[in-house]
Design a protein around this motif. Structure first.
Motif, PDB file in Angstrom:
ATOM      1  N   PRO A 265       0.844  -1.188   0.000  1.00 37.19           N
ATOM      2  CA  PRO A 265       0.000   0.000   0.000  1.00 37.19           C
ATOM      3  C   PRO A 265       0.879   1.237   0.000  1.00 37.19           C
ATOM      4  O   PRO A 265       1.896   1.287   0.687  1.00 37.19           O
ATOM      5  N   PHE A 266       0.516   2.221  -0.788  1.00 35.69           N
ATOM      6  CA  PHE A 266       1.419   3.350  -0.970  1.00 35.69           C
ATOM      7  C   PHE A 266       0.785   4.675  -0.596  1.00 35.69           C
ATOM      8  O   PHE A 266       1.239   5.365   0.307  1.00 35.69           O
ATOM      9  N   VAL A 267      -0.289   5.045  -1.267  1.00 38.50           N
ATOM     10  CA  VAL A 267      -0.882   6.355  -0.989  1.00 38.50           C
ATOM     11  C   VAL A 267      -2.350   6.309  -1.400  1.00 38.50           C
ATOM     12  O   VAL A 267      -2.742   5.498  -2.239  1.00 38.50           O
ATOM     13  N   PHE A 268      -3.163   7.156  -0.782  1.00 41.83           N
ATOM     14  CA  PHE A 268      -4.604   7.190  -1.027  1.00 41.83           C
ATOM     15  C   PHE A 268      -4.964   8.410  -1.855  1.00 41.83           C
ATOM     16  O   PHE A 268      -4.572   9.519  -1.507  1.00 41.83           O
TER      17      PHE A 268
ATOM     18  N   LEU B  70      -3.608   3.535  -3.862  1.00 45.25           N
ATOM     19  CA  LEU B  70      -2.669   3.085  -4.892  1.00 45.25           C
ATOM     20  C   LEU B  70      -1.646   2.168  -4.227  1.00 45.25           C
ATOM     21  O   LEU B  70      -1.034   2.546  -3.222  1.00 45.25           O
ATOM     22  N   TYR B  71      -1.481   0.977  -4.803  1.00 46.07           N
ATOM     23  CA  TYR B  71      -0.479   0.027  -4.322  1.00 46.07           C
ATOM     24  C   TYR B  71       0.710   0.065  -5.263  1.00 46.07           C
ATOM     25  O   TYR B  71       0.572   0.382  -6.442  1.00 46.07           O
ATOM     26  N   LEU B  72       1.875  -0.291  -4.724  1.00 47.18           N
ATOM     27  CA  LEU B  72       3.065  -0.478  -5.560  1.00 47.18           C
ATOM     28  C   LEU B  72       3.300  -1.968  -5.718  1.00 47.18           C
ATOM     29  O   LEU B  72       3.124  -2.732  -4.763  1.00 47.18           O
ATOM     30  N   CYS B  73       3.708  -2.368  -6.906  1.00 46.91           N
ATOM     31  CA  CYS B  73       3.964  -3.790  -7.147  1.00 46.91           C
ATOM     32  C   CYS B  73       5.121  -3.920  -8.128  1.00 46.91           C
ATOM     33  O   CYS B  73       5.098  -3.326  -9.211  1.00 46.91           O
ATOM     34  N   ARG B  74       6.135  -4.678  -7.736  1.00 50.66           N
ATOM     35  CA  ARG B  74       7.320  -4.856  -8.593  1.00 50.66           C
ATOM     36  C   ARG B  74       7.457  -6.273  -9.113  1.00 50.66           C
ATOM     37  O   ARG B  74       8.384  -6.563  -9.865  1.00 50.66           O
ATOM     38  N   ARG B  75       6.587  -7.180  -8.665  1.00 52.11           N
ATOM     39  CA  ARG B  75       6.694  -8.584  -9.102  1.00 52.11           C
ATOM     40  C   ARG B  75       5.333  -9.120  -9.476  1.00 52.11           C
ATOM     41  O   ARG B  75       4.364  -8.956  -8.740  1.00 52.11           O
TER      42      ARG B  75
ATOM     43  N   GLU C  83      -4.058  12.113 -11.099  1.00 49.05           N
ATOM     44  CA  GLU C  83      -3.002  13.120 -11.279  1.00 49.05           C
ATOM     45  C   GLU C  83      -2.138  13.358 -10.040  1.00 49.05           C
ATOM     46  O   GLU C  83      -0.908  13.380 -10.151  1.00 49.05           O
ATOM     47  N   PRO C  84      -2.744  13.527  -8.847  1.00 52.84           N
ATOM     48  CA  PRO C  84      -1.898  13.809  -7.678  1.00 52.84           C
ATOM     49  C   PRO C  84      -0.959  12.661  -7.328  1.00 52.84           C
ATOM     50  O   PRO C  84       0.041  12.873  -6.642  1.00 52.84           O
ATOM     51  N   LEU C  85      -1.255  11.455  -7.788  1.00 55.41           N
ATOM     52  CA  LEU C  85      -0.418  10.299  -7.457  1.00 55.41           C
ATOM     53  C   LEU C  85       0.935  10.373  -8.158  1.00 55.41           C
ATOM     54  O   LEU C  85       1.918   9.795  -7.702  1.00 55.41           O
ATOM     55  N   VAL C  86       0.979  11.109  -9.258  1.00 51.71           N
ATOM     56  CA  VAL C  86       2.207  11.198 -10.050  1.00 51.71           C
ATOM     57  C   VAL C  86       3.336  11.832  -9.242  1.00 51.71           C
ATOM     58  O   VAL C  86       4.470  11.358  -9.256  1.00 51.71           O
ATOM     59  N   ALA C  87       3.033  12.878  -8.509  1.00 50.64           N
ATOM     60  CA  ALA C  87       4.076  13.555  -7.728  1.00 50.64           C
ATOM     61  C   ALA C  87       4.619  12.628  -6.638  1.00 50.64           C
ATOM     62  O   ALA C  87       5.821  12.607  -6.365  1.00 50.64           O
ATOM     63  N   TRP C  88       3.726  11.837  -6.041  1.00 50.91           N
ATOM     64  CA  TRP C  88       4.164  10.889  -5.013  1.00 50.91           C
ATOM     65  C   TRP C  88       5.124   9.873  -5.616  1.00 50.91           C
ATOM     66  O   TRP C  88       6.148   9.532  -5.028  1.00 50.91           O
ATOM     67  N   LEU C  89       4.774   9.370  -6.798  1.00 50.61           N
ATOM     68  CA  LEU C  89       5.629   8.365  -7.442  1.00 50.61           C
ATOM     69  C   LEU C  89       6.975   8.953  -7.834  1.00 50.61           C
ATOM     70  O   LEU C  89       8.011   8.314  -7.678  1.00 50.61           O
ATOM     71  N   ARG C  90       6.962  10.172  -8.350  1.00 50.12           N
ATOM     72  CA  ARG C  90       8.222  10.833  -8.730  1.00 50.12           C
ATOM     73  C   ARG C  90       9.137  10.939  -7.524  1.00 50.12           C
ATOM     74  O   ARG C  90      10.340  10.707  -7.604  1.00 50.12           O
ATOM     75  N   ASP C  91       8.567  11.289  -6.371  1.00 53.44           N
ATOM     76  CA  ASP C  91       9.390  11.454  -5.181  1.00 53.44           C
ATOM     77  C   ASP C  91       9.894  10.120  -4.651  1.00 53.44           C
ATOM     78  O   ASP C  91      10.963  10.038  -4.071  1.00 53.44           O
ATOM     79  N   LEU C  92       9.108   9.071  -4.846  1.00 51.14           N
ATOM     80  CA  LEU C  92       9.482   7.775  -4.282  1.00 51.14           C
ATOM     81  C   LEU C  92      10.490   7.034  -5.144  1.00 51.14           C
ATOM     82  O   LEU C  92      11.430   6.430  -4.641  1.00 51.14           O
TER      83      LEU C  92
END
Ligand code: CDP
Length: 132
Positions: free
Chosen positions: A69-72, A86-91, A122-131
């Motif tokens: 789990p990453f951000v709401f 929004l969840y993050l998944c690498r596998r 749209e707001p999730l993009v900034a979170w992903l860029r920072d992470l």
């Protein structure tokens, strides 16, 4: 105004690129690029809903342990209030395939803002860029 719970994912590949998917013609928000996912059915756990949606939409299998789990996101659309973790998944297993979208794109986080997205995404993009 009803609240709708949608789960979404940022699939991240080995090069750190993120998957976005183009909403098909004939649907609401057609042509916009979204993080894949979908509605949580009544009584369904959010992670189970996301695993189901990723199988239906992209043809991949994801193990729940690989969903972080990453951000709401929270956005008031005209007729409903969208809550969207929004969840993050690498596998994952299988080959990512556009079964319900018009196109897929693997995008470096700093290029995500080149793609028009639904206002909730749209707001999730900034979170992903920072992470990433
Ligand atoms: O895609 P569809 O409209 O069939 O439904 P859904 O995937 O279950 O999502 C319900 C609604 O949530 C969509 O119609 C969009 O308004 C919104 N949504 C969004 O803003 N961003 C996403 N990444 C996914 C859904």
């Amino acid at each position: 105004m009803p609240t709708v719970l949608v789960v979404a994912v940022a699939l991240v590949d080995v090069d750190g690129r993120v998957l976005i998917a183009k909403r098909p013609e004939g649907k609401k928000l057609a042509g916009l690029w979204e993080f894949p996912g979908g509605k949580v059915e009544p009584g369904e756990r959010p992670e189970a809903a996301l695993i189901r949606e990723l199988n239906e939409e992209l043809g991949i299998d994801v193990n729940e342990a690989c969903l972080a789990p990453f951000v709401f996101a929270s956005h008031a659309y005209d007729s409903f209030h969208l809550l969207m973790p929004l969840y993050l998944c690498r596998r994952w297993n299988g080959v990512v395939t556009a079964r319900e979208h018009d196109a897929l794109a693997w995008v470096k986080p700093n290029r995500l803002s080149d793609y028009p997205m639904p206002p909730a995404d749209e707001p999730l993009v900034a979170w992903l860029r920072d992470l990433l």
